[in-house]
Design a protein around this motif. Structure first.
Motif, PDB file in Angstrom:
ATOM      1  N   PHE A  46       7.166  13.098  -2.856  1.00 14.20           N
ATOM      2  CA  PHE A  46       7.275  12.561  -1.505  1.00 14.20           C
ATOM      3  C   PHE A  46       6.211  11.478  -1.320  1.00 14.20           C
ATOM      4  CE2 PHE A  46       4.136  15.842  -1.595  1.00 14.20           C
ATOM      5  CZ  PHE A  46       3.141  15.428  -0.739  1.00 14.20           C
ATOM      6  N   GLY A  47       6.499  10.519  -0.446  1.00 20.09           N
ATOM      7  CA  GLY A  47       5.502   9.492  -0.170  1.00 20.09           C
ATOM      8  C   GLY A  47       6.084   8.333   0.610  1.00 20.09           C
ATOM      9  N   VAL A  97      10.051   7.891   0.262  1.00 21.63           N
ATOM     10  CA  VAL A  97      10.505   8.301  -1.066  1.00 21.63           C
ATOM     11  C   VAL A  97      10.522   9.825  -1.140  1.00 21.63           C
ATOM     12  CG1 VAL A  97      10.122   8.097  -3.551  1.00 21.63           C
ATOM     13  CG2 VAL A  97       9.469   6.213  -2.040  1.00 21.63           C
ATOM     14  N   ARG A  98      11.659  10.385  -1.568  1.00 25.05           N
ATOM     15  CA  ARG A  98      11.809  11.830  -1.688  1.00 25.05           C
ATOM     16  C   ARG A  98      12.653  12.152  -2.927  1.00 25.05           C
ATOM     17  NH1 ARG A  98       8.733  11.020   1.804  1.00 25.05           N
ATOM     18  NH2 ARG A  98       8.579  11.926   3.900  1.00 25.05           N
ATOM     19  N   GLY A  99      12.340  13.269  -3.582  1.00 26.45           N
ATOM     20  CA  GLY A  99      13.152  13.673  -4.730  1.00 26.45           C
ATOM     21  C   GLY A  99      12.492  14.778  -5.515  1.00 26.45           C
ATOM     22  N   GLY A 100      13.260  15.423  -6.386  1.00 27.58           N
ATOM     23  CA  GLY A 100      12.749  16.514  -7.207  1.00 27.58           C
ATOM     24  C   GLY A 100      13.077  16.304  -8.672  1.00 27.58           C
ATOM     25  N   SER A 101      12.415  17.073  -9.528  1.00 22.22           N
ATOM     26  CA  SER A 101      12.680  16.985 -10.963  1.00 22.22           C
ATOM     27  C   SER A 101      12.403  18.334 -11.616  1.00 22.22           C
ATOM     28  CB  SER A 101      11.818  15.902 -11.628  1.00 22.22           C
ATOM     29  OG  SER A 101      10.449  16.244 -11.594  1.00 22.22           O
ATOM     30  N   VAL A 102      12.913  18.490 -12.841  1.00 20.47           N
ATOM     31  CA  VAL A 102      12.751  19.723 -13.612  1.00 20.47           C
ATOM     32  C   VAL A 102      12.310  19.364 -15.023  1.00 20.47           C
ATOM     33  CG1 VAL A 102      13.907  21.750 -14.570  1.00 20.47           C
ATOM     34  CG2 VAL A 102      14.469  20.978 -12.256  1.00 20.47           C
ATOM     35  N   LYS A 103      11.348  20.130 -15.533  1.00 19.32           N
ATOM     36  CA  LYS A 103      10.870  19.952 -16.899  1.00 19.32           C
ATOM     37  C   LYS A 103      10.900  21.299 -17.615  1.00 19.32           C
ATOM     38  CE  LYS A 103       6.916  17.778 -17.619  1.00 19.32           C
ATOM     39  NZ  LYS A 103       5.429  17.612 -17.693  1.00 19.32           N
ATOM     40  N   ILE A 104      11.343  21.287 -18.864  1.00 19.33           N
ATOM     41  CA  ILE A 104      11.294  22.492 -19.682  1.00 19.33           C
ATOM     42  C   ILE A 104      10.430  22.209 -20.909  1.00 19.33           C
ATOM     43  CG2 ILE A 104      13.495  23.463 -18.927  1.00 19.33           C
ATOM     44  CD1 ILE A 104      14.827  22.259 -21.346  1.00 19.33           C
ATOM     45  N   GLY A 105       9.732  23.246 -21.395  1.00 25.74           N
ATOM     46  CA  GLY A 105       8.825  23.040 -22.513  1.00 25.74           C
ATOM     47  C   GLY A 105       8.794  24.209 -23.470  1.00 25.74           C
ATOM     48  N   SER A 130       0.845  -1.188   0.000  1.00 22.25           N
ATOM     49  CA  SER A 130       0.000   0.000   0.000  1.00 22.25           C
ATOM     50  C   SER A 130       0.884   1.242   0.000  1.00 22.25           C
ATOM     51  CB  SER A 130      -0.924   0.007   1.225  1.00 22.25           C
ATOM     52  OG  SER A 130      -0.161   0.028   2.421  1.00 22.25           O
ATOM     53  N   GLY A 131       0.263   2.382  -0.273  1.00 20.88           N
ATOM     54  CA  GLY A 131       0.992   3.651  -0.244  1.00 20.88           C
ATOM     55  C   GLY A 131       1.072   4.292  -1.610  1.00 20.88           C
ATOM     56  N   GLY A 132       2.038   5.168  -1.771  1.00 24.41           N
ATOM     57  CA  GLY A 132       2.202   5.857  -3.036  1.00 24.41           C
ATOM     58  C   GLY A 132       3.041   7.102  -2.882  1.00 24.41           C
ATOM     59  N   VAL A 133       3.259   7.771  -4.007  1.00 27.46           N
ATOM     60  CA  VAL A 133       4.088   8.973  -4.063  1.00 27.46           C
ATOM     61  C   VAL A 133       3.279  10.099  -4.705  1.00 27.46           C
ATOM     62  CG1 VAL A 133       6.233   9.991  -4.938  1.00 27.46           C
ATOM     63  CG2 VAL A 133       6.178   7.577  -4.264  1.00 27.46           C
ATOM     64  N   ASN A 134       3.325  11.286  -4.103  1.00 26.37           N
ATOM     65  CA  ASN A 134       2.683  12.481  -4.647  1.00 26.37           C
ATOM     66  C   ASN A 134       3.732  13.540  -4.937  1.00 26.37           C
ATOM     67  OD1 ASN A 134      -0.081  11.503  -4.204  1.00 26.37           O
ATOM     68  ND2 ASN A 134       0.406  11.741  -2.040  1.00 26.37           N
ATOM     69  N   ARG A 135       3.310  14.610  -5.611  1.00 23.31           N
ATOM     70  CA  ARG A 135       4.258  15.675  -5.913  1.00 23.31           C
ATOM     71  C   ARG A 135       3.601  17.051  -5.796  1.00 23.31           C
ATOM     72  NH1 ARG A 135       5.310  17.734 -11.767  1.00 23.31           N
ATOM     73  NH2 ARG A 135       3.207  17.812 -12.623  1.00 23.31           N
ATOM     74  N   PHE A 136       4.344  18.003  -5.252  1.00 21.58           N
ATOM     75  CA  PHE A 136       4.021  19.413  -5.341  1.00 21.58           C
ATOM     76  C   PHE A 136       4.760  19.970  -6.556  1.00 21.58           C
ATOM     77  CE2 PHE A 136       3.135  19.310  -0.667  1.00 21.58           C
ATOM     78  CZ  PHE A 136       1.858  19.846  -0.724  1.00 21.58           C
TER      79      PHE A 136
END
Length: 426
Positions: free
Chosen positions: A175-176, A201-209, A147-153
């Motif tokens: 995070f999750g 679980v923790r981490g960040g990412s970057v997207k460019i468009g 059970s559980g999961g990961v969400n993002r701001f």
């Protein structure tokens, strides 16, 4: 007042997303669970397209450059109801889950830029599997559950560089928590054994468009767009325990701890590219095509990395979709003001599973879906968006499972032209 209510609602969504079980798929066993593409209900209803599409009042979770065309402050909240039928080729089982899927706020900055912030799910875990079938071998059983999961701001910004060309950037923090359990019980043994793994679980990412749109003759507009999500790692920490236990009417009773160790690993996601183009007429119709590609994911240092039953390969997605709006300002017919959406999607998830247990015969887990939806206008540019999707994931070949699903999505999109206008009389 409405602003305070909406902010409070966003906080409630944040808490609920962190606590809810949003998945019942057996394939959520692998990695950090079944991954979700960040899509609005409107985008999901069009097969998942969005990298080339922008609109003055609708959000776009695929390409941050689309925010440059936003002209109204928009609040959007979405939910998902998933009706899942799991088929092993012999028997079928049905399960239903309902969850909040996103909450977001976006607003224009001047006439050439826009900003958005919100929360969305990244992945979800919710599986319960037994091996072998108790009817086949009643002397022992191993139960896998999780059970559980990961969400993002996230925060996104888009700006028009020229009349036809826009740029955007997005940053997020994921995070999750994920729990994995393996319980083994034998008929002639007094105590069962259980392996329990708790992951943070923790981490960040970057997207460019980027987006480009050009008006042609007959008021037609051609659109093109691309995004590049840079490679990133989600850090995985936690603890794993192996212990004996017994069962009673009150549930599990832990006995002796056999081992307890700490976990330190990572879930490494390579760079992801998305390309698309479309053709349409402003507030009348739109048709688009989209292609997404990513190299193999790698995970190191936690439970599922130790099994030879699965691995990751390259993933890709092809989507086709669009909308039709008969007459946006019709007075005589409400249904002429309704937006009609439809799309189709084929996706290679990148997950390869070996149902034979030999570690040599892997099947690709593919996902195919057909979707359609309605945009129902209310007063003051507010819309209720309903989406419906029928799809199939996996296969019954090689002792695997096929999932047939029906997704019902619903969102409320509120607009407010007066976010930055100071009231003279309150």
């Amino acid at each position: 007042m409405i602003r305070k209510i909406l902010v409070a609602l966003l906080l409630i969504i944040t808490t609920t997303l962190s606590a809810q079980r949003t998945n019942s798929s057996p394939y959520s066993f692998f990695g950090i669970g079944e991954e979700f593409n960040p899509l609005t209900v409107e985008q999901s209803s069009m097969g998942g397209i969005g990298v080339a599409f922008s609109h003055y009042k609708y959000l776009n979770f695929t390409n941050p450059a689309a925010l440059a065309d936003l002209r109204y402050t928009t609040y959007s909240f979405g939910m998902l109801n998933n009706d899942l039928t799991v088929d092993n080729g012999v028997a079928k089982q049905n399960v239903t889950s309902t969850s909040l899927s996103y909450g977001a706020i976006a607003f224009p900055i001047g006439k050439k830029a826009g900003f958005s912030v919100g929360i969305q799910p990244v992945s979800s875990v919710g599986y319960s599997l037994s091996d072998p079938d108790p009817d086949v071998d009643p002397t022992q059983i191993t139960v896998y559950s999780g059970s559980g999961g990961v969400n993002r701001f996230y925060g996104s910004f888009g700006i028009k560089v020229t009349k036809e060309f826009s740029l955007g950037i997005e940053g997020d923090f994921s995070f999750g928590n994920v729990d994995n359990n393996i319980t083994n019980q034998r008929i002639d043994v007094a105590l069962a054994t259980k392996y329990h793994e708790n992951l943070n679980v923790r981490g960040g990412s970057v997207k460019i468009g980027t987006q480009y749109q050009k008006e042609l003759k007959n008021k037609l507009t051609i659109n093109a767009g691309a995004t590049l999500k840079l490679g990133n790692s989600l850090n995985v920490t936690g603890n794993e325990y192996l212990y004996s236990l017994s069962f009673s009417g009150a549930g599990e009773i832990p006995r002796d701890t056999i081992s307890a160790t700490s976990i330190k690993g990572s879930y490494d996601l390579p760079m992801k590219t998305t390309l698309g183009f479309g053709l349409g007429k402003f507030d009348k119709w739109y048709a688009g095509f989209e292609y997404e590609n990513q190299n193999a994911i790698e995970n190191v240092g936690f439970l599922n990395n130790t099994t030879t039953a699965y691995k990751y390969g390259k993933s890709n997605r092809i989507s086709l979709g669009g909308f039709y709006l008969p007459k946006i300002n019709s007075i005589s017919s409400y249904w002429e003001r309704v937006t009609y959406r439809a799309g189709v999607r084929f996706q290679k998830t990148g997950l390869l599973v070996d149902g034979s247990g030999t570690g040599t015969n892997f099947n690709s887990i593919n996902d195919f879906g057909i979707s359609f939806g309605l945009g129902l206008p209310l007063k003051q540019l507010t819309n209720i968006n309903a989406g419906f999707e029928f799809g199939k994931r996996g296969t019954t070949n090689n002792n695997l499972l096929q999932e047939n699903y029906f997704n019902f999505r619903l969102s409320l999109s509120l607009t407010d032209i007066n976010w930055f206008i100071k009231r003279k009389i309150d």
